[in-house]
Design a protein around this motif. Structure first.
Motif, PDB file in Angstrom:
ATOM      1  N   THR A  25      -8.132 -24.568  24.427  1.00  0.00           N
ATOM      2  CA  THR A  25      -8.265 -23.261  25.067  1.00  0.00           C
ATOM      3  C   THR A  25      -9.363 -23.351  26.127  1.00  0.00           C
ATOM      4  O   THR A  25     -10.462 -23.829  25.826  1.00  0.00           O
ATOM      5  N   ASP A  26      -9.040 -22.930  27.363  1.00  0.00           N
ATOM      6  CA  ASP A  26     -10.035 -22.951  28.424  1.00  0.00           C
ATOM      7  C   ASP A  26     -10.798 -21.622  28.414  1.00  0.00           C
ATOM      8  O   ASP A  26     -10.231 -20.567  28.715  1.00  0.00           O
ATOM      9  N   ALA A  27     -12.097 -21.675  28.065  1.00  0.00           N
ATOM     10  CA  ALA A  27     -12.906 -20.456  27.901  1.00  0.00           C
ATOM     11  C   ALA A  27     -12.948 -19.631  29.191  1.00  0.00           C
ATOM     12  O   ALA A  27     -12.959 -18.397  29.150  1.00  0.00           O
ATOM     13  N   SER A  28     -12.943 -20.302  30.359  1.00  0.00           N
ATOM     14  CA  SER A  28     -12.997 -19.555  31.627  1.00  0.00           C
ATOM     15  C   SER A  28     -11.710 -18.755  31.838  1.00  0.00           C
ATOM     16  O   SER A  28     -11.757 -17.612  32.293  1.00  0.00           O
ATOM     17  N   ASP A  29     -10.567 -19.337  31.467  1.00  0.00           N
ATOM     18  CA  ASP A  29      -9.303 -18.578  31.552  1.00  0.00           C
ATOM     19  C   ASP A  29      -9.365 -17.366  30.637  1.00  0.00           C
ATOM     20  O   ASP A  29      -8.988 -16.262  31.035  1.00  0.00           O
ATOM     21  N   VAL A  30      -9.852 -17.583  29.408  1.00  0.00           N
ATOM     22  CA  VAL A  30      -9.954 -16.474  28.454  1.00  0.00           C
ATOM     23  C   VAL A  30     -10.860 -15.382  29.031  1.00  0.00           C
ATOM     24  O   VAL A  30     -10.547 -14.189  28.987  1.00  0.00           O
ATOM     25  N   SER A  89     -23.133 -25.219  31.224  1.00  0.00           N
ATOM     26  CA  SER A  89     -23.103 -26.673  31.143  1.00  0.00           C
ATOM     27  C   SER A  89     -23.205 -27.348  32.510  1.00  0.00           C
ATOM     28  O   SER A  89     -22.344 -27.171  33.365  1.00  0.00           O
ATOM     29  N   VAL A  90     -24.276 -28.134  32.691  1.00  0.00           N
ATOM     30  CA  VAL A  90     -24.469 -28.878  33.938  1.00  0.00           C
ATOM     31  C   VAL A  90     -23.333 -29.881  34.128  1.00  0.00           C
ATOM     32  O   VAL A  90     -22.872 -30.091  35.237  1.00  0.00           O
ATOM     33  N   THR A  91     -22.894 -30.467  33.014  1.00  0.00           N
ATOM     34  CA  THR A  91     -21.856 -31.506  33.113  1.00  0.00           C
ATOM     35  C   THR A  91     -20.450 -30.921  32.972  1.00  0.00           C
ATOM     36  O   THR A  91     -19.471 -31.675  32.927  1.00  0.00           O
ATOM     37  N   GLN A  92     -20.361 -29.582  32.852  1.00  0.00           N
ATOM     38  CA  GLN A  92     -19.058 -28.921  32.717  1.00  0.00           C
ATOM     39  C   GLN A  92     -18.250 -29.476  31.534  1.00  0.00           C
ATOM     40  O   GLN A  92     -17.030 -29.634  31.620  1.00  0.00           O
ATOM     41  N   THR A  93     -18.950 -29.741  30.443  1.00  0.00           N
ATOM     42  CA  THR A  93     -18.289 -30.316  29.261  1.00  0.00           C
ATOM     43  C   THR A  93     -18.164 -29.305  28.123  1.00  0.00           C
ATOM     44  O   THR A  93     -17.998 -29.681  26.974  1.00  0.00           O
ATOM     45  N   ALA A  94     -18.315 -27.994  28.445  1.00  0.00           N
ATOM     46  CA  ALA A  94     -18.229 -26.973  27.400  1.00  0.00           C
ATOM     47  C   ALA A  94     -17.012 -26.075  27.616  1.00  0.00           C
ATOM     48  O   ALA A  94     -17.028 -24.879  27.326  1.00  0.00           O
ATOM     49  N   THR A  95     -15.941 -26.694  28.119  1.00  0.00           N
ATOM     50  CA  THR A  95     -14.724 -25.947  28.475  1.00  0.00           C
ATOM     51  C   THR A  95     -14.189 -25.105  27.318  1.00  0.00           C
ATOM     52  O   THR A  95     -13.721 -23.988  27.525  1.00  0.00           O
ATOM     53  N   GLU A  96     -14.288 -25.622  26.084  1.00  0.00           N
ATOM     54  CA  GLU A  96     -13.688 -24.931  24.929  1.00  0.00           C
ATOM     55  C   GLU A  96     -14.717 -24.116  24.148  1.00  0.00           C
ATOM     56  O   GLU A  96     -14.480 -23.733  23.006  1.00  0.00           O
ATOM     57  N   PHE A  97     -15.895 -23.875  24.761  1.00  0.00           N
ATOM     58  CA  PHE A  97     -16.937 -23.107  24.062  1.00  0.00           C
ATOM     59  C   PHE A  97     -17.122 -21.732  24.679  1.00  0.00           C
ATOM     60  O   PHE A  97     -16.775 -21.498  25.840  1.00  0.00           O
ATOM     61  N   MET A  98     -17.670 -20.818  23.872  1.00  0.00           N
ATOM     62  CA  MET A  98     -17.929 -19.454  24.329  1.00  0.00           C
ATOM     63  C   MET A  98     -19.199 -18.975  23.630  1.00  0.00           C
ATOM     64  O   MET A  98     -19.401 -19.251  22.447  1.00  0.00           O
ATOM     65  N   ARG A  99     -20.073 -18.277  24.402  1.00  0.00           N
ATOM     66  CA  ARG A  99     -21.271 -17.688  23.769  1.00  0.00           C
ATOM     67  C   ARG A  99     -20.981 -16.228  23.440  1.00  0.00           C
ATOM     68  O   ARG A  99     -20.595 -15.455  24.324  1.00  0.00           O
ATOM     69  N   PHE A 100     -21.159 -15.861  22.178  1.00  0.00           N
ATOM     70  CA  PHE A 100     -20.950 -14.472  21.764  1.00  0.00           C
ATOM     71  C   PHE A 100     -22.278 -13.818  21.398  1.00  0.00           C
ATOM     72  O   PHE A 100     -23.137 -14.459  20.784  1.00  0.00           O
ATOM     73  N   ASN A 101     -22.424 -12.542  21.779  1.00  0.00           N
ATOM     74  CA  ASN A 101     -23.584 -11.735  21.410  1.00  0.00           C
ATOM     75  C   ASN A 101     -23.144 -10.821  20.271  1.00  0.00           C
ATOM     76  O   ASN A 101     -22.461  -9.819  20.509  1.00  0.00           O
TER      77      ASN A 101
END
Lengths: 456, 456
Positions: free
Chosen positions: B396-401, B419-431
């Motif tokens: 799942t691409d977090a930016s698409d979501v 991510s500086v290296t753009q390696t967090a494609t499948e991650f999301m920060r939730f509050n």
């Protein structure tokens, strides 16, 4: 709280010791337990003691009070722009400050500000605790846009960006438009902090001699041809330090020359509200095409409630929003914007401004007469504001006088801190609102003392 | 005021027209003349009308109301750090914001802040209207120095500099220490705005992979050797976005490696107050020799009352004072500092923090359970704070979501903005404090929708 502090100070309680139980201490001090609870909570907030869940309060290791006196401004420092800023801002309450750039507190709209504070204490939760929108308070930007319209500058609220202060606004613009090695034109003399700010940006600073009608337009045109500047930074209304205002003819020629050389103009209008009637405005002639207007409330409302603004082309505002996000996250303080909005909207504010103009006109006349007795004469007669740019008696070095005046308990603003070319040696900027017979006496002593070797 | 506005809007009064006399209008409206005087004064303050001395009030030319709606955040913009800032700050009230970095207003100490406001409304004139001292409020700096002492950092108030905000503090330090082309180490992932801020300084940004115990120390040492960075910028306590905290062993090795390579460390402790017990602090181990501590009150007190601070070596503080003078004139808002001081000193503040920790712990547990139903799982279990750094379902691409979620009325914070290296494609920060069943429903829809082509 005092009792506990005393026990710690006298080592009757040492780090790690358990404090008396709330019930016992309340009995000993003959106060209610809730009073003790609050005192302990506050001491915990200060980091003197700490509560361990279920087992009471303990004195913290290193529960020592830090140095109590604040740092005095350095006295053995070269007389430069920072010398003036630091002396005027950090000097003790006992110092007199005819060199500073603000009005005494009792000249400010204190009642309206206190009313605004009480009103904001009752306002929406979000205003009190949330980051504001990126441009800052819409209501305040609308009011500022309406004020621009009344000067013939047709803009909408979306062309206004609130900032932390007027200086912060200029810094934002410089960070966006300037690159190291660029050239910037300023007036000579100009506001001393323009020099300090531009140095941070590693740009070449070129001064254009200032006349009582604005910059010397022939020399301004020469400077454009010779130095190809990126930016011209100025005050059109009640120029700092001279108090002069731009003439319509100079404004028109200046704008024509700037357009021919594709120079952006930053017009800092921080003193505009002191004018009896608005003088020529580059922003109005140009319609915010190449002119960027800076405003602030520090001089007529409050310097403590930090808020300034930029009025400019929408594309520029949009870039500045990203920059302000990157370096400060979010817009300026919503609480500050709300306080400014309510004070400006207070029915008394227009009266306050009218009163200031009348009071300052009288004070300027009085001080011109008093200074003449010391052979100190204004270079021009300002039509408003609190500055007098004065020529000292022949062959007097204003920086020497300023250094001696410090020992007399007076902070002055000597000419060369305002001059890129260091050609204002015999000039001094006086703030008439900060002057009285006592200041004049001490000034006279500083003028008469024998010159002391100036600092390295 | 409404009556006059209506007359102008309907061209019954046109620019240049004289307004009804105060006495006549008071009669017509059946109000007292003083009411009309105040209404006219306010309209004048807004720039709609103008008083001509002795001859009454006139409608101004261009007395037109500017555009009334504010500008909505751009929706067709690449998903980068600014995308998150602008969406979370400028989105309408109706938007839900699990991607934002602050607590909802009703989680904040509103009663204490309102008490502080009422108290400040009665405080000394100078605090309300004057520029503060260059370091900012001595009383607040003393309190902060005592808090540092309680963590084993022995400093005096003279080693604390108040700033406009925590981000502004980091920017000041970068302006002082960095030159274009320098290299700065950050955690990967790191707070997205660190990336935006460092880009403004034209430095090379190198990311060091972050583990649940802090940066991967072996890779950190490699990066020091390979890139010779000038600075390392991090959060030790409750790292943003992961919520992890630095382990003592990592802290010690990290500091040793930094010393061997003469790297300055900026430790941004903005989330420290959310910790149940303080975790390892680089500033404490190092004693503020090469570590600079940044603090702020935006997360636990108010983001609207802008105030942050720097605790560092006195020689560094002294240089930063000149820089802050040049770019902002004077220290941070004395009114803001006074509001923070009184709220921190309010007996209820310690209770507020304890309450927040308990409430957030429960909310984190609940949301971890709810997100698990969507196959969204935390990368680590934070010991405090409101962030959960989560892995989305496979591929799942977090930016698409995040782009789809906007259309569902939800602002999210997708992994790669951190991510500086753009390696967090499948991650999301939730509050977690901004989440409820409604957010979860909309999130589910955004997760299930077919991928849309991502933006250029």
């Amino acid at each position: 709280m005092q009792a506990i502090r005393r026990l710690v100070a006298h080592h009757a309680l040492t780090p790690g010791d358990k404090l008396p139980s709330i019930r016992k201490f309340a009995r000993d001090m003959a106060v209610s337990p809730s009073t003790v609870v609050e005192a302990y909570d506050r001491l915990a907030a200060e980091g003197l003691i700490r509560s361990r869940l279920g087992s009471g309060f303990y004195v913290l290791a290193n529960a020592v009070a830090p140095r109590t006196a604040d740092v005095a401004p350095p006295i053995d420092r070269a007389v430069d722009p920072f010398w003036v800023s630091r002396q005027s801002l950090d000097a003790g309450r006992e110092m007199l400050r005819p060199g500073c750039g603000w009005l005494p507190p009792d000249w400010m709209p204190l009642a309206a500000i206190r009313r605004a504070m009480r009103a904001v204490a009752k306002t929406d939760d979000a205003v009190l605790v949330e980051y504001g929108s990126t441009r800052g308070s819409l209501a305040l930007r609308r009011l500022l846009a309406r004020q621009c319209l009344s000067e013939g500058i047709e803009i909408g609220a979306e062309q206004v960006l609130l900032t932390m202060s007027g200086t912060h606004a200029i810094d934002l613009i410089c960070r966006h438009l300037l690159r190291p090695g660029d050239t910037v034109l300023v007036d000579d003399p100009c506001y001393f902090n323009f020099r300090a700010l531009l140095q941070v940006h590693s740009v070449r600073i070129v001064g254009v001699p200032y006349t009582p009608a604005g910059p010397d337009i022939a020399l301004f045109e020469e400077a454009l041809a010779a130095h190809r500047p990126r930016l011209y930074l100025t005050n059109s209304a009640l120029h700092n330090p001279t108090g002069a205002s731009l003439s319509p003819q100079t404004a028109h020629r200046l704008l024509t020359a700037a357009a021919a050389n594709d120079v952006t103009i930053v017009e800092d209008e921080i003193f505009a509200d002191f004018e009896p009637e608005p003088s020529a405005r580059l922003a109005a002639l140009d319609g915010l095409n190449r002119v960027i207007r800076i405003g602030s409330f520090s001089k007529t409302l409050s310097a403590s409630i930090r808020c300034g603004y930029i009025a400019a082309r929408e594309d520029l505002i949009d870039s500045l929003i990203d920059l302000q996000l990157a370096i400060g996250f979010g817009g300026p303080s919503p609480v500050a914007a709300e306080l400014v909005l309510r004070t400006l909207g207070d029915g008394s504010y227009t009266k306050h401004l009218n009163g200031l103009r009348v009071r300052l006109a009288r004070r300027r006349r009085e001080m011109i007469a008093e200074l003449a007795k010391l052979d100190v004469r204004p270079w021009t007669l300002p039509r408003g504001g609190f500055y007098l740019w004065c020529q000292l008696p022949r062959a007097t070095d204003a920086s020497d006088v300023a250094t001696r005046a410090l020992r007399e308990g007076v902070v002055l603003a000597p000419g060369n801190v305002f001059s890129v070319t260091q050609t204002a040696t015999e000039f001094m900027r006086f703030n008439v609102a900060q002057m009285d017979s006592d200041v004049l006496k001490r000034l006279q002593r500083a003028l008469e003392q024998p010159a002391i070797p100036s600092l390295p």
